[in-house]
Design a protein around this motif. Structure first.
Motif, PDB file in Angstrom:
ATOM      1  N   ARG A  96       0.794  -0.720  -0.036  1.00  0.00           N
ATOM      2  CA  ARG A  96      -0.100  -0.050  -0.110  1.00  0.00           C
ATOM      3  C   ARG A  96       0.842   1.509   0.228  1.00  0.00           C
ATOM      4  NH1 ARG A  96      -1.795  -3.245   4.028  1.00  0.00           N
ATOM      5  NH2 ARG A  96      -1.563  -1.706   5.669  1.00  0.00           N
ATOM      6  N   LYS A  97       0.754   2.526  -0.560  1.00  0.00           N
ATOM      7  CA  LYS A  97       1.019   3.424  -0.655  1.00  0.00           C
ATOM      8  C   LYS A  97       1.460   3.851   1.136  1.00  0.00           C
ATOM      9  CE  LYS A  97       0.652   8.867  -1.649  1.00  0.00           C
ATOM     10  NZ  LYS A  97      -0.502   9.062  -2.369  1.00  0.00           N
ATOM     11  N   GLY A  98       2.612   4.687   1.371  1.00  0.00           N
ATOM     12  CA  GLY A  98       2.649   4.842   2.388  1.00  0.00           C
ATOM     13  C   GLY A  98       3.349   4.006   2.945  1.00  0.00           C
ATOM     14  N   GLU A  99       3.249   2.463   2.575  1.00  0.00           N
ATOM     15  CA  GLU A  99       3.760   1.038   3.819  1.00  0.00           C
ATOM     16  C   GLU A  99       5.922   1.460   3.416  1.00  0.00           C
ATOM     17  OE1 GLU A  99       2.979  -3.532   3.997  1.00  0.00           O
ATOM     18  OE2 GLU A  99       2.633  -2.078   2.602  1.00  0.00           O
ATOM     19  N   LYS A 100       6.024   1.058   5.056  1.00  0.00           N
ATOM     20  CA  LYS A 100       7.715   0.597   4.875  1.00  0.00           C
ATOM     21  C   LYS A 100       7.519  -0.686   4.540  1.00  0.00           C
ATOM     22  CE  LYS A 100       8.522   4.500   7.625  1.00  0.00           C
ATOM     23  NZ  LYS A 100      10.068   5.358   7.272  1.00  0.00           N
ATOM     24  N   VAL A 101       8.490  -0.732   4.156  1.00  0.00           N
ATOM     25  CA  VAL A 101       9.342  -2.052   2.916  1.00  0.00           C
ATOM     26  C   VAL A 101      10.399  -2.129   3.015  1.00  0.00           C
ATOM     27  CG1 VAL A 101       6.733  -1.836   1.947  1.00  0.00           C
ATOM     28  CG2 VAL A 101       9.045  -0.687   1.019  1.00  0.00           C
ATOM     29  N   ARG A 102      11.596  -3.269   3.230  1.00  0.00           N
ATOM     30  CA  ARG A 102      13.432  -3.164   3.195  1.00  0.00           C
ATOM     31  C   ARG A 102      13.622  -3.553   1.563  1.00  0.00           C
ATOM     32  NH1 ARG A 102      12.922  -6.831   6.779  1.00  0.00           N
ATOM     33  NH2 ARG A 102      13.523  -5.356   8.633  1.00  0.00           N
ATOM     34  N   SER A 105      16.771  -6.993  -2.460  1.00  0.00           N
ATOM     35  CA  SER A 105      17.900  -7.950  -3.815  1.00  0.00           C
ATOM     36  C   SER A 105      17.677  -6.449  -3.955  1.00  0.00           C
ATOM     37  CB  SER A 105      17.120  -9.216  -4.251  1.00  0.00           C
ATOM     38  OG  SER A 105      16.060  -8.378  -5.072  1.00  0.00           O
ATOM     39  N   GLY A 106      19.025  -6.819  -4.968  1.00  0.00           N
ATOM     40  CA  GLY A 106      20.061  -5.519  -5.845  1.00  0.00           C
ATOM     41  C   GLY A 106      20.833  -4.742  -4.723  1.00  0.00           C
ATOM     42  N   PRO A 107      21.460  -3.844  -5.103  1.00  0.00           N
ATOM     43  CA  PRO A 107      22.658  -2.778  -4.512  1.00  0.00           C
ATOM     44  C   PRO A 107      22.466  -2.605  -3.546  1.00  0.00           C
ATOM     45  CG  PRO A 107      21.557  -1.926  -6.615  1.00  0.00           C
ATOM     46  CD  PRO A 107      20.817  -3.130  -6.592  1.00  0.00           C
ATOM     47  N   PHE A 108      20.741  -2.308  -3.145  1.00  0.00           N
ATOM     48  CA  PHE A 108      20.624  -1.361  -2.163  1.00  0.00           C
ATOM     49  C   PHE A 108      19.921  -2.474  -0.715  1.00  0.00           C
ATOM     50  CE2 PHE A 108      19.896   1.620  -5.354  1.00  0.00           C
ATOM     51  CZ  PHE A 108      21.181   2.072  -5.374  1.00  0.00           C
ATOM     52  N   VAL A 109      20.509  -3.776  -1.042  1.00  0.00           N
ATOM     53  CA  VAL A 109      20.204  -4.203   0.408  1.00  0.00           C
ATOM     54  C   VAL A 109      19.964  -3.983   1.365  1.00  0.00           C
ATOM     55  CG1 VAL A 109      20.307  -7.436   1.679  1.00  0.00           C
ATOM     56  CG2 VAL A 109      19.895  -6.821  -1.326  1.00  0.00           C
ATOM     57  N   GLY A 110      18.339  -4.410   2.590  1.00  0.00           N
ATOM     58  CA  GLY A 110      18.645  -3.273   3.442  1.00  0.00           C
ATOM     59  C   GLY A 110      18.178  -2.772   4.012  1.00  0.00           C
ATOM     60  N   TYR A 111      18.317  -1.040   2.828  1.00  0.00           N
ATOM     61  CA  TYR A 111      17.758  -0.491   3.615  1.00  0.00           C
ATOM     62  C   TYR A 111      15.888  -0.228   3.510  1.00  0.00           C
ATOM     63  CZ  TYR A 111      21.750   2.938   1.480  1.00  0.00           C
ATOM     64  OH  TYR A 111      23.076   3.538   1.400  1.00  0.00           O
ATOM     65  N   GLU A 112      15.485   0.518   4.594  1.00  0.00           N
ATOM     66  CA  GLU A 112      14.063   0.342   4.450  1.00  0.00           C
ATOM     67  C   GLU A 112      13.392   2.100   4.351  1.00  0.00           C
ATOM     68  OE1 GLU A 112      12.520  -0.580   9.225  1.00  0.00           O
ATOM     69  OE2 GLU A 112      13.384  -2.194   8.943  1.00  0.00           O
ATOM     70  N   THR A 129      11.841   6.264  -1.950  1.00  0.00           N
ATOM     71  CA  THR A 129      12.898   7.259  -1.664  1.00  0.00           C
ATOM     72  C   THR A 129      13.962   6.669  -1.288  1.00  0.00           C
ATOM     73  OG1 THR A 129      11.576   9.020  -1.689  1.00  0.00           O
ATOM     74  CG2 THR A 129      13.505   9.928  -0.907  1.00  0.00           C
ATOM     75  N   ILE A 130      15.047   7.083  -1.207  1.00  0.00           N
ATOM     76  CA  ILE A 130      16.537   6.034  -0.604  1.00  0.00           C
ATOM     77  C   ILE A 130      17.235   7.648  -0.050  1.00  0.00           C
ATOM     78  CG2 ILE A 130      17.830   4.838  -0.527  1.00  0.00           C
ATOM     79  CD1 ILE A 130      16.511   3.095  -2.898  1.00  0.00           C
ATOM     80  N   SER A 131      17.454   7.550   0.479  1.00  0.00           N
ATOM     81  CA  SER A 131      19.159   8.702   1.295  1.00  0.00           C
ATOM     82  C   SER A 131      20.407   7.823   0.666  1.00  0.00           C
ATOM     83  CB  SER A 131      18.898   8.980   2.736  1.00  0.00           C
ATOM     84  OG  SER A 131      17.514   9.599   2.803  1.00  0.00           O
ATOM     85  N   GLU A 147      10.365  -5.861   0.092  1.00  0.00           N
ATOM     86  CA  GLU A 147       9.825  -6.751   1.361  1.00  0.00           C
ATOM     87  C   GLU A 147       8.394  -6.238   2.576  1.00  0.00           C
ATOM     88  OE1 GLU A 147      12.711  -9.868   2.279  1.00  0.00           O
ATOM     89  OE2 GLU A 147      13.834  -8.510   4.150  1.00  0.00           O
ATOM     90  N   LYS A 148       7.718  -6.536   2.943  1.00  0.00           N
ATOM     91  CA  LYS A 148       7.152  -6.132   3.932  1.00  0.00           C
ATOM     92  C   LYS A 148       7.843  -5.958   5.193  1.00  0.00           C
ATOM     93  CE  LYS A 148       2.703  -6.291   2.814  1.00  0.00           C
ATOM     94  NZ  LYS A 148       1.190  -6.134   3.133  1.00  0.00           N
ATOM     95  N   VAL A 149       7.928  -5.015   6.049  1.00  0.00           N
ATOM     96  CA  VAL A 149       9.303  -5.421   7.661  1.00  0.00           C
ATOM     97  C   VAL A 149       8.010  -5.542   8.327  1.00  0.00           C
ATOM     98  CG1 VAL A 149      11.066  -3.655   6.923  1.00  0.00           C
ATOM     99  CG2 VAL A 149       8.992  -2.379   7.077  1.00  0.00           C
TER     100      VAL A 149
END
Length: 149
Positions: A96-102, A105-112, A129-131, A147-149
């Protein structure tokens, strides 16, 4: 390659499109718009040289150092892309829009991240949006990477 620098863009198959009542086949597009992976000795001279290329805006940095990815990380990312894992096919029904996810896979693994929006008709990609450049940066990211957190 003579200079010890190699660049690659990891590709996937995009969506089929309709134009003038005709179905156009899917075509290849980058997994991440605007990101080129560069293999080189990450010294100041090489990084300054990379920044001289037309359309290169910045290098992904972690503090004062260029972000380094292992060969295994890039190889696995490339393998998944070539096998069709990131192709534009997954729907956003589970997110859903606004949902927090992790990022799973890929080069940004682990970013929430949180989902800002969805791509075409809720399938294929999420806008997140990723910082990473020292400031928030917007990306279209394949839903299958999340994936869902």
């Amino acid at each position: 390659v003579e200079a010890g620098i190699e660049a690659c863009v990891i590709m996937r198959m995009g969506p089929e499109r309709r134009r003038n009542h005709r179905l156009l086949p899917a075509s290849a597009l980058p997994v991440f718009n605007g990101i080129v992976f560069v293999y080189c000795v990450a010294d100041a001279h090489a990084l300054r040289g990379i920044l001289t290329f037309h359309h290169v805006k910045r290098i992904i940095m972690a503090g004062d150092y260029a972000v380094k990815l292992t060969d295994e990380t890039v190889s696995e990312f490339r393998r998944l892309a070539e096998s069709g894992h990131y192709d534009h096919k997954r729907r956003s029904d589970g997110f859903r829009k606004g949902e927090k996810v992790r990022i799973a896979s890929g080069p940004f693994v682990g970013y929430e991240v949180s989902i800002d929006a969805f791509g075409e008709a809720g399938s294929g990609d999420a806008v997140v949006t990723i910082s990473i450049f020292g400031k928030p940066t917007v990306f279209n990211m394949p839903l299958v990477m999340l994936e869902k957190v």
